[in-house]
Design a protein around this motif. Structure first.
Motif, PDB file in Angstrom:
ATOM      1  N   PRO A  56       0.786  -1.302   0.045  1.00  0.00           N
ATOM      2  CA  PRO A  56       0.094   0.065  -0.008  1.00  0.00           C
ATOM      3  C   PRO A  56       0.787   1.217   0.144  1.00  0.00           C
ATOM      4  N   LEU A  57       0.449   2.241  -0.405  1.00  0.00           N
ATOM      5  CA  LEU A  57       1.081   3.663  -0.457  1.00  0.00           C
ATOM      6  C   LEU A  57       0.675   4.597   0.797  1.00  0.00           C
ATOM      7  N   ALA A  58       1.641   5.101   1.091  1.00  0.00           N
ATOM      8  CA  ALA A  58       1.508   6.043   2.455  1.00  0.00           C
ATOM      9  C   ALA A  58       1.529   7.223   1.765  1.00  0.00           C
ATOM     10  N   GLU A  59       1.171   8.320   2.774  1.00  0.00           N
ATOM     11  CA  GLU A  59       1.323   9.806   2.292  1.00  0.00           C
ATOM     12  C   GLU A  59       3.032  10.085   1.885  1.00  0.00           C
ATOM     13  N   THR A 110       9.108  -5.812 -10.601  1.00  0.00           N
ATOM     14  CA  THR A 110       8.512  -5.185 -11.589  1.00  0.00           C
ATOM     15  C   THR A 110       7.950  -3.936 -10.995  1.00  0.00           C
ATOM     16  N   ARG A 111       7.559  -3.758  -9.673  1.00  0.00           N
ATOM     17  CA  ARG A 111       7.040  -2.516  -9.226  1.00  0.00           C
ATOM     18  C   ARG A 111       7.595  -2.454  -7.783  1.00  0.00           C
ATOM     19  N   VAL A 112       7.612  -1.237  -7.453  1.00  0.00           N
ATOM     20  CA  VAL A 112       8.248  -0.993  -5.948  1.00  0.00           C
ATOM     21  C   VAL A 112       7.723   0.653  -5.580  1.00  0.00           C
ATOM     22  N   VAL A 113       7.584   0.302  -4.212  1.00  0.00           N
ATOM     23  CA  VAL A 113       7.166   1.812  -3.568  1.00  0.00           C
ATOM     24  C   VAL A 113       8.011   2.674  -3.074  1.00  0.00           C
ATOM     25  N   ALA A 114       8.465   3.791  -3.181  1.00  0.00           N
ATOM     26  CA  ALA A 114       9.630   4.757  -2.802  1.00  0.00           C
ATOM     27  C   ALA A 114       8.836   6.040  -2.273  1.00  0.00           C
ATOM     28  N   GLY A 115       9.794   6.466  -1.181  1.00  0.00           N
ATOM     29  CA  GLY A 115       9.342   7.711  -0.615  1.00  0.00           C
ATOM     30  C   GLY A 115       9.853   8.939  -1.352  1.00  0.00           C
ATOM     31  N   VAL A 159       3.493   5.150 -11.480  1.00  0.00           N
ATOM     32  CA  VAL A 159       2.510   4.762 -12.060  1.00  0.00           C
ATOM     33  C   VAL A 159       1.134   5.004 -10.991  1.00  0.00           C
ATOM     34  N   GLU A 160       1.632   5.563  -9.512  1.00  0.00           N
ATOM     35  CA  GLU A 160       0.560   5.805  -8.754  1.00  0.00           C
ATOM     36  C   GLU A 160       1.293   6.613  -7.640  1.00  0.00           C
ATOM     37  N   SER A 161       0.710   7.762  -7.036  1.00  0.00           N
ATOM     38  CA  SER A 161       1.246   8.651  -6.361  1.00  0.00           C
ATOM     39  C   SER A 161       0.319   9.159  -5.166  1.00  0.00           C
ATOM     40  N   ARG A 162       1.166   9.490  -4.106  1.00  0.00           N
ATOM     41  CA  ARG A 162       0.299  10.122  -2.929  1.00  0.00           C
ATOM     42  C   ARG A 162       1.390  11.200  -2.702  1.00  0.00           C
TER      43      ARG A 162
END
Length: 325
Positions: A24-27, A95-100, A70-73
């Motif tokens: 999941p994406l955080a702020e 293939t995908r990753v979440v970064a701050g 591809v998705e942003s908060r």
């Protein structure tokens, strides 16, 4: 998404390509579709459970990626923006990753994803070590060990861009030639030549003002014999596998400094500084002063073999994994 995951620690062969759920994406975070992920030697240590960051299995290695949001908060990084990112907890072999937002950088127009993935960690290492820690000045003589490697090749280019004279060491004639092609004024094959004697001869006995040492072990000890008065030895890493010990009496008599540098601490503690450094690096890239040495760009499917090659020092510069995006 898919990712290379380790369910235990060991060699790269323990990694398994698996389907996993998107986090999941955080702020303040973005989701990046990865186009390229750079392999760094610490990835090998991470997988073996020997890195400063010791993960809890299952884990995915990879601290450095480039791709498309591809998705942003995070309002400053909207979907479609091309970015590079560093990942404090790893996760880049996927293939995908979440970064701050603190460690995600919008790319200059035209920068290939492979270059973007290979630039951040090694060049920030060289930039901070040479400029912030060692106080590099135009005209300094800089001795760069392992000059054909990832951080060494970056250090050669950055030192030359700052107006230094660069002497590089490398293992073998082919790697020495790579150092010269990167801009080194003199390249030494340490397998057949004594870098201590050559550095002293080249500097008329003075020695090197700065030693950039990612090797450690005997290389560090020998470097103390060709360091200049008020010189600075930068301890970057221990690719030799041996931690050297600085002799305090020698430091006192010869008036030189031994300076430690670990990029991860700056990334966590001084994000404003890392962003400023990245802006400067992108400017130098745009001027043609620096360009990552990429010895191979391989499919993400070849991650295990590529990591093994990096671990065996069979590669030069950086190896990059690509997803075909």
């Amino acid at each position: 998404m898919h990712a290379w995951r380790g369910h235990s620690f060991g060699s790269p062969e323990i990694l398994v390509w698996e389907e996993v759920n998107d986090a999941p994406l955080a702020e303040g975070e973005v989701r990046i579709e990865i186009a390229a992920a750079a392999i760094n030697f610490p990835d090998v240590l991470f997988t073996a459970g020997a890195h400063q960051v010791r993960p809890t299995p299952p884990f995915t290695p990879g601290f450095e990626v480039a791709g498309v949001v591809v998705e942003s908060r995070e309002p400053s990084l909207t979907p479609g923006v091309r970015v590079a990112a560093t990942l404090p907890g790893a996760g880049g072999y996927a293939t995908r990753v979440v970064a701050g937002r603190r460690t995600t950088y919008a790319l200059p127009d035209g920068m290939p994803f492979e270059d973007a993935a290979a630039l951040t960690i090694t060049y920030q290492t060289g930039y901070f070590a040479l400029h912030r820690r060692a106080g590099l000045r135009p005209g300094d003589t800089v001795l760069v060990h392992a000059g054909a490697g990832g951080v060494g090749s970056a250090a050669i280019q950055l030192a030359k861009a700052a107006g230094a004279t660069v002497i590089a060491t490398a293992g073998g004639k082919e790697k020495a030639a790579i150092c010269r092609a990167l801009g080194a004024d003199l390249a030494i094959d340490y397998r057949s030549e004594d870098f201590v004697a050559i550095v002293k001869d080249r500097t008329a006995g003075r020695g090197a003002d700065i030693v950039f040492d990612p090797v450690g072990g005997d290389v560090f000890e020998r470097s103390t014999r060709c360091i200049a008065f008020e010189g600075r030895i930068l301890v970057i890493g221990f690719a030799s596998g041996h931690f050297p010990a600085a002799r305090a009496n020698h430091l006192l008599v010869k008036n030189y400094s031994v300076i430690g540098f670990y990029w991860g601490t700056y990334s966590r503690a001084e994000p404003a500084l890392t962003r400023s450094a990245q802006d400067e690096l992108y400017a130098l890239y745009g001027q043609g002063a620096i360009k990552p040495l990429i010895s191979a760009a391989l499919p993400m499917a070849d991650a295990r073999a590529a990591m093994t090659a990096v671990a065996s020092r069979a590669t030069t510069g950086k190896v990059v994994l690509t997803t075909g995006r």
